[in-house]
Design an enzyme around this catalytic site. Structure first.
Site, PDB file in Angstrom:
ATOM      1  N   HIS A 643       0.802  -1.220   0.000  1.00  7.51           N
ATOM      2  CA  HIS A 643       0.000   0.000   0.000  1.00  7.51           C
ATOM      3  C   HIS A 643       0.836   1.272   0.000  1.00  7.51           C
ATOM      4  O   HIS A 643       0.308   2.366  -0.224  1.00  7.51           O
ATOM      5  CB  HIS A 643      -1.001  -0.003   1.173  1.00  7.51           C
ATOM      6  N   SER A 789       4.006   2.260   8.290  1.00  6.08           N
ATOM      7  CA  SER A 789       3.609   1.288   7.274  1.00  6.08           C
ATOM      8  C   SER A 789       4.831   0.662   6.596  1.00  6.08           C
ATOM      9  O   SER A 789       5.789   1.347   6.250  1.00  6.08           O
ATOM     10  CB  SER A 789       2.750   1.968   6.214  1.00  6.08           C
TER      11      SER A 789
END
Length: 839
Positions: A643, A789
């Site tokens: 992502h 992330s």
């Protein structure tokens, strides 16, 4: 092995008379014959065994030229010091080549030899004694050697420190009365010592005498900074003027990480006497945690022994003299409302033979809270329940060892803290903050633990032991969303029947679908308890044989697959330093998951130290700075989350827009940081932007990394690797410190717990797939956040290696209650990673 049937036909090649016997006679005859044969066979067997043993231990020993070398003569070495009576000190004693030194040393060596004559055993095997140095007092430092030949090795245990001391003290007493002209010794010590430590005072190789002054001076290990030679025997004797002590720091320290082969031993003495040892060290130390030691007097001895086949750079040392009063100063009466106390010379090692006393007194009606932010007083062979050597004493209790949390609360407006260090082995010590508080409101807007710690109110009765003493989990009135354990604890109802003993008394699992005499497969199926480890795959998923070393050949999703196709049914077989596969493939790719630097445990600290997470990578997007995290798999491959790259903007998928920074701790400091551009971004082909399923990506670097102390790969788990629910792991990154805040400048670390799949699926309302896992705290407060992330979820295994269990993927907010972080499950993505990278 096969079986065979043997028959006896009774023929011996001679003509015999044939008699016909009755049935009874035949039976008796057969019995006698059987007995005779049995006796004969037994005699032959005994004779054969005796003959073999004689051949093995006599003839074979003579035939085998290496047999005698298997047992080697033993060298027993004892070292210590002697305090001389009525002996004036001569400055020339410090020069080992001076006539004064050699004359006094020779006389003392002769006396030592005479003292050992009173013990028949010591007399027989005594070899020599050597006086190696003198210091003010007059104190003489010596060692004595005893050589035991191979044929007498069973006598080695007889050579004890007690026996040596008894012989020396008896000899000293006798010489006082019989030979008054001898040098009088008023005190003597003896300690068993590694023979490799013995040096002669006039040794020419790697023996140094140094004089410490108020100015910094340096010395290095031989071969520094390239590599020290193997089988080194080096010694540095350091002196200072009598009113000073000596401090030595090691800005660079890298010795092989096995203290049995290579090590540096530092003594508060000029003799390698373990009772005067300051510390013994090996391995690597980061610049943020250097080795720094202080003597209690004006002498210090440093020995370096290297026997390992692997040579490291060694060390660079800085030494100088410090005024004795400045080092010994500690303790006092403290009346401020808050302040800090620490062990002497903190964060350096505290000196030996120290005693400090702090009296902390706050206004009447208030109490004192003492919170230790660091506590490390470890010593070989010390029972931390007794703390009979170095300790901190407060409120009637002694504390030692390495403590992850320690908070004390006084019963009055005064608390007394005592610190004690004996003459041997020191450590980093402690640092503590103290503050006054109102006993009517000890933790404003927080919960007060029995230990004196203050924690967020939300953490009380949440099922986790946040206080460390369980005081936040007792006397709880369980809420409607909680389960009341039989032992009085409250646990989330989500934890009932999750195949984890959350209550501790198993009461949360007792009323589940399987009976007490049944085994529950990991898919929930109930089977008879007898199916476990029976060599058959009774559960559909094979979980009944998952950890059974007695089930060879059974392959299931829980089995470790060897390169040759064999299966090993053992939990986490890979990289555990044991060859489970016949082809040793389970230990083939295990140069990973280790942290070269020796690191302190900082109590409650969340800033990561340099080199603490050497596989952590910062990914910068264009000119926006840090955007995502990643982990190092090899010199050319990084692991991150899809992502970060597969977005609505096509710019994110372009490798030229990204830079990787390895070995970074501070975003604003790039010293020793390796920057690499990205050659190729490989997102998982099944990544789903809507559900975050298969949220994993591989990054191929444009040029390989050079592994250093602060840049190392993490271990990838096999697809069968188990990270059990409740296991504590660490998530790291430069993400936001709280929801909505900006990214951190310093690398952050947070300890989180792996949450079982049943609970994970419930709290995420069914949004997790088998490629996802939850980790965090259901009570909230600690979690990954924006900017983390792609970073690793690192878990430490008993094998001593760190494995990556997850990749930071998604979550609802940051650190919210009942909203743990969701991570990509690496074990489910392992085969794809191997296919793409070959790792």
């Amino acid at each position: 092995m096969h079986s065979a049937r043997y028959e006896f036909d009774g023929r011996n090649g001679q003509h015999e008379r044939i008699d016909f016997l009755t049935n009874k006679e035949k039976a008796r005859s057969k019995n006698k014959t059987a007995i005779a044969i049995g006796v004969l066979v037994a005699v032959l067997v005994v004779a054969a065994v005796v003959a073999f043993l004689i051949w093995l231990f006599v003839f074979k020993e003579n035939d085998d030229p290496t047999a005698s070398s298997r047992r080697k003569p033993a060298v027993q070495l004892f070292s210590g010091h002697m305090k001389l009576l009525n002996q004036p000190y001569n400055q020339n004693y410090e020069d080992t080549s001076s006539p004064e030194f050699m004359d006094l040393a020779k006389k003392l060596e002769s006396q030592l030899e005479n003292h050992y004559q009173s013990d028949e055993l010591l007399k027989e095997f005594y070899t020599k004694s050597m006086v190696t140095a003198f210091s003010e007092g007059v104190v003489a430092y010596y060692w004595s050697q005893f050589d035991i030949p191979v044929e007498e090795l069973e006598l080695v245990p007889e050579f004890s420190e007690e026996r040596i001391l008894e012989a020396l003290e008896a000899g000293i007493q006798q010489s006082r009365s019989v030979q008054p002209d001898h040098i009088q010794i008023r005190e003597i010590t003896a300690s068993m010592t590694d023979p490799r430590m013995a040096r002669t005072p006039n040794a020419k190789e790697c023996f140094f005498t140094l004089e410490a002054t108020e100015e910094d001076q340096t010395f290095t290990s031989p071969g520094f900074p390239t590599a020290y030679p193997s089988r080194s025997r080096c010694q540095w004797q350091i002196r200072a003027s009598e009113e000073n002590v000596i401090t030595v720091s090691f800005p660079f320290f890298h010795i092989e990480d096995d203290c049995s082969d290579d090590f540096v031993y530092i003594y508060d003495s000029l003799s390698p006497d373990e009772s005067q040892a300051i510390t013994k060290k090996c391995g690597q130390r980061p610049p943020t945690n250097p080795l720094e030691v202080v003597s209690s007097g004006n002498i210090m001895l440093i020995n370096m022994i290297t026997d390992g086949e692997v040579q490291r750079p060694g060390f660079n040392a800085v030494y100088k003299a410090l005024p004795h009063p400045s080092v010994q100063k500690c303790g006092g009466v403290l009346t401020n409302a808050k302040g800090v106390i620490s062990s002497p010379q903190h964060p350096s090692f505290y000196p030996p033979a120290m005693d400090c006393k702090w009296t902390i007194k706050v206004p009447s009606g208030q109490k004192v809270r003492l919170k230790f932010t660091m506590f490390r007083m470890k010593e070989p062979g010390v029972d931390v329940r007794v703390c009979h050597k170095d300790y901190v004493e407060a409120l009637g209790n002694k504390y030692c060892g390495e403590l992850s949390s320690l908070s004390l609360t006084s019963t009055t407006n005064e608390i007394i803290v005592n610190f004690h260090s004996d003459e041997s082995f020191t450590d980093k010590g402690f640092m503590a903050e103290y503050s006054a508080f109102d006993p009517q409101n000890p933790c404003p807007n927080e919960f007060a633990c029995f230990s004196g710690m203050c924690i967020a109110k939300e953490l009380k009765c949440d099922g986790w032991n946040d206080c460390g003493d369980m005081s936040d989990e007792i006397k709880c009135s369980c809420g409607t969303d909680q389960f009341a354990c039989n032992n009085g604890l409250c646990k989330p109802k989500l934890w009932i029947c999750d195949r984890v003993n959350d209550c501790g008394d198993n009461s949360d699992e007792k009323a589940c679908s399987c009976e007490n005499n049944e085994w529950r497969c990991r898919n929930g199926q109930c089977m008879s308890q007898g199916v476990v480890c029976d060599g058959k795959m009774d559960c559909v998923d094979g979980s009944d044989e998952a950890s059974c070393e007695t089930s060879p050949g059974i392959c299931s999703e829980f089995s470790f697959k060897c390169a040759n196709g064999e299966c090993v049914n053992k939990v986490n077989a890979e990289c555990d330093r044991i060859d489970d596969c016949a082809d040793k493939s389970d230990e083939s790719f295990c140069d990973c998951g280790t942290r070269p630097y020796k690191l302190n445990r900082i109590v409650g600290g969340q800033n990561a130290e340099l080199g603490e997470w050497p596989w952590q990578v910062s990914l910068h997007f264009q000119t926006y700075g840090h955007s995502c995290g990643a982990s190092i798999l090899s010199e050319k491959w990084l692991l991150s989350a899809s992502h970060c790259f597969v977005t609505q903007s096509q710019e994110n998928i372009l490798p030229s827009n990204w830079q990787s920074y390895s070995g970074m701790q501070d975003q604003y400091k790039h010293d020793d940081v390796q920057r690499r551009s990205i050659h190729r971004i490989v997102p998982h082909p099944e990544y789903n932007m809507m559900t975050f399923d298969y949220d994993v990506a591989l990054l191929e670097l444009s040029e390989p990394l050079e592994f250093t102390n602060s840049i190392r790969p993490i271990c990838l788990p096999s697809s069968s690797h188990v990270f059990p629910a409740g296991m504590s792991c660490w998530v790291t990154g430069w993400g936001a410190l709280r929801e909505g805040a900006r990214a951190a400048q310093l690398l952050q670390k947070v300890s989180v717990k792996i949450i079982n799949d049943t609970v994970c699926n419930t709290v995420t309302e069914g949004q997790v797939t088998s490629r996802m896992m939850c980790s965090g705290h259901l009570s909230g407060g600690m979690d990954a956040c924006q900017g983390d992330s792609g970073g690793p979820l690192s878990c430490f295994e008993e094998s001593g290696r760190w494995f990556q269990a997850g990749i930071v993927s998604w979550g609802e907010g940051c650190a919210r209650r009942m909203k743990p972080g969701v991570y990509s499950r690496v074990t489910k993505l392992r085969e794809w990673i191997k296919k793409e990278t070959g790792i």
